[in-house]
Design an enzyme around this catalytic site. Structure first.
Site, PDB file in Angstrom:
ATOM      1  NE  ARG A  44      -4.206  -1.284   0.109  1.00  0.00           N
ATOM      2  CZ  ARG A  44      -4.677  -2.229  -0.495  1.00  0.00           C
ATOM      3  NH1 ARG A  44      -3.646  -2.529  -1.379  1.00  0.00           N
ATOM      4  NH2 ARG A  44      -5.510  -2.996  -0.529  1.00  0.00           N
ATOM      5  CG  HIS A 101      -3.102  -0.361  -6.686  1.00  0.00           C
ATOM      6  ND1 HIS A 101      -3.397   0.277  -5.449  1.00  0.00           N
ATOM      7  CD2 HIS A 101      -3.080  -1.726  -6.223  1.00  0.00           C
ATOM      8  CE1 HIS A 101      -3.684  -0.763  -4.603  1.00  0.00           C
ATOM      9  NE2 HIS A 101      -3.705  -1.912  -4.823  1.00  0.00           N
TER      10      HIS A 101
HETATM   11  P1  NAP Z   1      -1.990 -11.346   5.191  1.00  0.00           P
HETATM   12  O1  NAP Z   1      -1.930 -12.548   4.577  1.00  0.00           O
HETATM   13  O2  NAP Z   1      -2.754 -10.873   6.041  1.00  0.00           O
HETATM   14  O3  NAP Z   1      -0.521 -11.216   5.648  1.00  0.00           O
HETATM   15  C1  NAP Z   1       0.158  -9.970   6.182  1.00  0.00           C
HETATM   16  C2  NAP Z   1       1.576 -10.420   6.887  1.00  0.00           C
HETATM   17  O4  NAP Z   1       1.827  -9.247   7.481  1.00  0.00           O
HETATM   18  C3  NAP Z   1       1.497 -11.325   7.960  1.00  0.00           C
HETATM   19  O5  NAP Z   1       2.521 -12.309   7.776  1.00  0.00           O
HETATM   20  C4  NAP Z   1       1.590 -10.721   9.174  1.00  0.00           C
HETATM   21  O6  NAP Z   1       2.343 -11.223  10.244  1.00  0.00           O
HETATM   22  C5  NAP Z   1       2.495  -9.479   8.748  1.00  0.00           C
HETATM   23  N1  NAP Z   1       2.182  -8.305   9.546  1.00  0.00           N
HETATM   24  C6  NAP Z   1       0.931  -7.587   9.860  1.00  0.00           C
HETATM   25  N2  NAP Z   1       1.414  -6.540  10.673  1.00  0.00           N
HETATM   26  C7  NAP Z   1       2.690  -6.725  11.119  1.00  0.00           C
HETATM   27  C8  NAP Z   1       3.649  -5.964  11.914  1.00  0.00           C
HETATM   28  N3  NAP Z   1       2.864  -4.923  12.782  1.00  0.00           N
HETATM   29  N4  NAP Z   1       4.667  -6.461  12.139  1.00  0.00           N
HETATM   30  C9  NAP Z   1       5.262  -7.408  11.243  1.00  0.00           C
HETATM   31  N5  NAP Z   1       4.463  -8.312  10.232  1.00  0.00           N
HETATM   32  C10 NAP Z   1       3.137  -7.892  10.299  1.00  0.00           C
HETATM   33  O7  NAP Z   1      -2.016 -10.433   3.880  1.00  0.00           O
HETATM   34  P2  NAP Z   1      -1.522 -10.636   2.394  1.00  0.00           P
HETATM   35  O8  NAP Z   1      -2.865 -11.413   1.866  1.00  0.00           O
HETATM   36  O9  NAP Z   1      -0.593 -11.391   2.009  1.00  0.00           O
HETATM   37  O10 NAP Z   1      -1.685  -9.287   1.743  1.00  0.00           O
HETATM   38  C11 NAP Z   1      -0.665  -8.386   2.153  1.00  0.00           C
HETATM   39  C12 NAP Z   1      -1.067  -7.072   1.578  1.00  0.00           C
HETATM   40  O11 NAP Z   1      -0.786  -6.940   0.182  1.00  0.00           O
HETATM   41  C13 NAP Z   1      -2.873  -6.653   1.543  1.00  0.00           C
HETATM   42  O12 NAP Z   1      -3.206  -6.209   2.856  1.00  0.00           O
HETATM   43  C14 NAP Z   1      -2.637  -5.507   0.349  1.00  0.00           C
HETATM   44  O13 NAP Z   1      -2.817  -4.455   1.199  1.00  0.00           O
HETATM   45  C15 NAP Z   1      -1.622  -5.982  -0.425  1.00  0.00           C
HETATM   46  N6  NAP Z   1      -2.025  -6.311  -1.641  1.00  0.00           N
HETATM   47  C16 NAP Z   1      -1.628  -5.306  -2.812  1.00  0.00           C
HETATM   48  C17 NAP Z   1      -1.928  -5.647  -4.219  1.00  0.00           C
HETATM   49  C18 NAP Z   1      -1.533  -5.095  -5.352  1.00  0.00           C
HETATM   50  O14 NAP Z   1      -1.850  -5.052  -6.302  1.00  0.00           O
HETATM   51  N7  NAP Z   1      -0.606  -3.916  -5.276  1.00  0.00           N
HETATM   52  C19 NAP Z   1      -2.659  -6.816  -4.242  1.00  0.00           C
HETATM   53  C20 NAP Z   1      -2.988  -7.797  -3.055  1.00  0.00           C
HETATM   54  C21 NAP Z   1      -2.773  -7.289  -1.906  1.00  0.00           C
HETATM   55  P3  NAP Z   1       1.655 -12.660  11.007  1.00  0.00           P
HETATM   56  O15 NAP Z   1       1.703 -13.731   9.917  1.00  0.00           O
HETATM   57  O16 NAP Z   1       2.409 -12.757  12.053  1.00  0.00           O
HETATM   58  O17 NAP Z   1       0.096 -12.213  11.227  1.00  0.00           O
HETATM   59  C1  GLV Z   2      -5.197  -5.008  -3.895  1.00  0.00           C
HETATM   60  O1  GLV Z   2      -4.840  -4.235  -3.775  1.00  0.00           O
HETATM   61  C2  GLV Z   2      -5.870  -5.892  -2.914  1.00  0.00           C
HETATM   62  O2  GLV Z   2      -5.735  -5.448  -1.557  1.00  0.00           O
HETATM   63  O3  GLV Z   2      -6.267  -6.886  -3.163  1.00  0.00           O
END
Ligand code: NAP
Ligand code: GLV
Length: 315
Positions: A230, A278
């Site tokens: 983000r 994005h």
């Molecule tokens: P997720 O499964 O919820 O994983 C989040 C990870 O971040 C977990 O490993 C978590 O730790 C860690 N985390 C959260 N808060 C933390 C902190 N304060 N300190 C250290 N580690 C922390 O999320 P995801 O599905 O992988 O997605 C991640 C993000 O990618 C989304 O929230 C979104 O903003 C972004 N995204 C972007 C796009 C794009 O097109 N640019 C597309 C999709 C997603 P734990 O495992 O220990 O809980």
């Molecule tokens: C895209 O940015 C998502 O959070 O899925």
């Protein structure tokens, strides 16, 4: 009678409904499904909201919601709305196609910097034919901030390419070939050995602004940064200063604090920045429909949705 409402900004509800029709033959989408701002005469009849960046305040229109189902991974825009109906479970998207696409994006950008394509592109522009030295993959460390659904998949594919891979998360992880750093104490040692930093954290109160001058100063001289999470993770002035000083050699940025990126942004023409609008990973209706349908059925059967967001931690 139960109605469904789609509240999507920046996406097309119809393409999602078309994907859901075959996955939910028991639902009459013509009669029992609405697209915001079209709402049923009786808003009490809406039990499920399917959303992407829903208009602030829209969800509170429906007092009998059993769940809100987000069509993306990040829920930061939903939780930023302080009118979000208290106690209504929120599910986020975990979808294999979305995960694959993010891993492709990360690998593409890691290889771009690792194999010095950022320099070869510049050399081509100046008609320079020269071989550059190459660091062996086995000695290059990719550090991933966030080892969740997306970060852990990217990490495992990077280990398959034989990079050294480390990850930082809130809780300790045990992933094959991935060195786990966790919690506040783990961040500095994680950064100290990271050559290419990839941000795949959710945007929460704890992670907002994490890509700042202090963090950059803890990376080795000449590190690379890839932000596919983000824009709110990045302090823009600090990123520009780190690039301009050369401490960060180059950055791949898919997300920005203000999107679309304003025309006057210095990032557009920055020679050390590779930016995308994005698109690191987009939700794919045909892939996600079965999971969404399953989640809607679950909540209609009185069960909690899968992939439920913890409202306290914000992800
Ligand atoms: P997720 O499964 O919820 O994983 C989040 C990870 O971040 C977990 O490993 C978590 O730790 C860690 N985390 C959260 N808060 C933390 C902190 N304060 N300190 C250290 N580690 C922390 O999320 P995801 O599905 O992988 O997605 C991640 C993000 O990618 C989304 O929230 C979104 O903003 C972004 N995204 C972007 C796009 C794009 O097109 N640019 C597309 C999709 C997603 P734990 O495992 O220990 O809980
Ligand atoms: C895209 O940015 C998502 O959070 O899925």
């Amino acid at each position: 009678m139960s109605n469904m409402i789609f509240i999507l900004q920046g996406d097309d509800s119809k393409r999602w409904i078309e994907a859901l029709i075959p996955a939910m033959p028991e639902v009459d989408f013509n009669a029992d499904c609405y697209i915001w701002p079209d709402v049923p005469d009786d808003p009490d009849s809406v039990d499920v909201a399917v959303v992407w960046r829903p208009n602030p305040g829209a969800l509170k229109t429906f007092p009998n919601l059993k769940a809100v189902i987000n069509l993306g991974a990040g829920v930061d825009s939903i939780l930023a709305d302080d009118t979000y109906p208290q106690g209504v479970p929120l599910a986020r998207m975990i979808d294999p196609a979305m995960t694959r696409h993010m891993t492709e994006f990360v690998i593409y950008k890691v290889l771009h910097f690792h194999r010095k394509f950022h320099i070869y592109e510049e050399m081509q522009r100046h008609h320079v034919w020269k071989e550059l030295s190459q660091l062996d993959t086995l000695t290059r460390t990719v550090g991933i901030l966030g080892l969740g659904a997306l970060g852990s998949d990217a990490a495992s594919h990077l280990t398959a390419l034989e990079f050294k891979v480390a990850g930082w998360s809130r809780t300790e992880k045990n992933l094959d070939g991935v060195e786990s750093f966790f919690g506040a104490d783990g961040l500095t040692p994680f950064l100290a050995q990271t050559d290419i930093l990839v941000c795949l954290l959710p945007l929460t109160q704890e992670t907002r602004g994490i890509l700042n001058a202090d963090l950059f100063s803890k990376l080795p001289q000449g590190a690379f940064v890839i932000n596919a999470a983000r824009g709110g993770h990045m302090i823009e002035a600090d990123m520009l200063a780190a690039l301009d000083s050369g401490h960060i050699e180059a950055a791949a940025l898919d997300v920005f604090p203000e999107e679309p990126l304003p025309d006057a942004s210095p990032f557009w023409d920055h020679p050390k920045v590779w930016l995308t609008p994005h698109i690191a990973s987009l939700s794919v209706p045909s892939s996600a429909a079965a999971e969404i349908a399953d989640n809607i059925r679950r909540v209609r059967a009185g069960k909690p949705p899968k992939d439920r967001v913890n409202m306290d931690s914000g992800y």
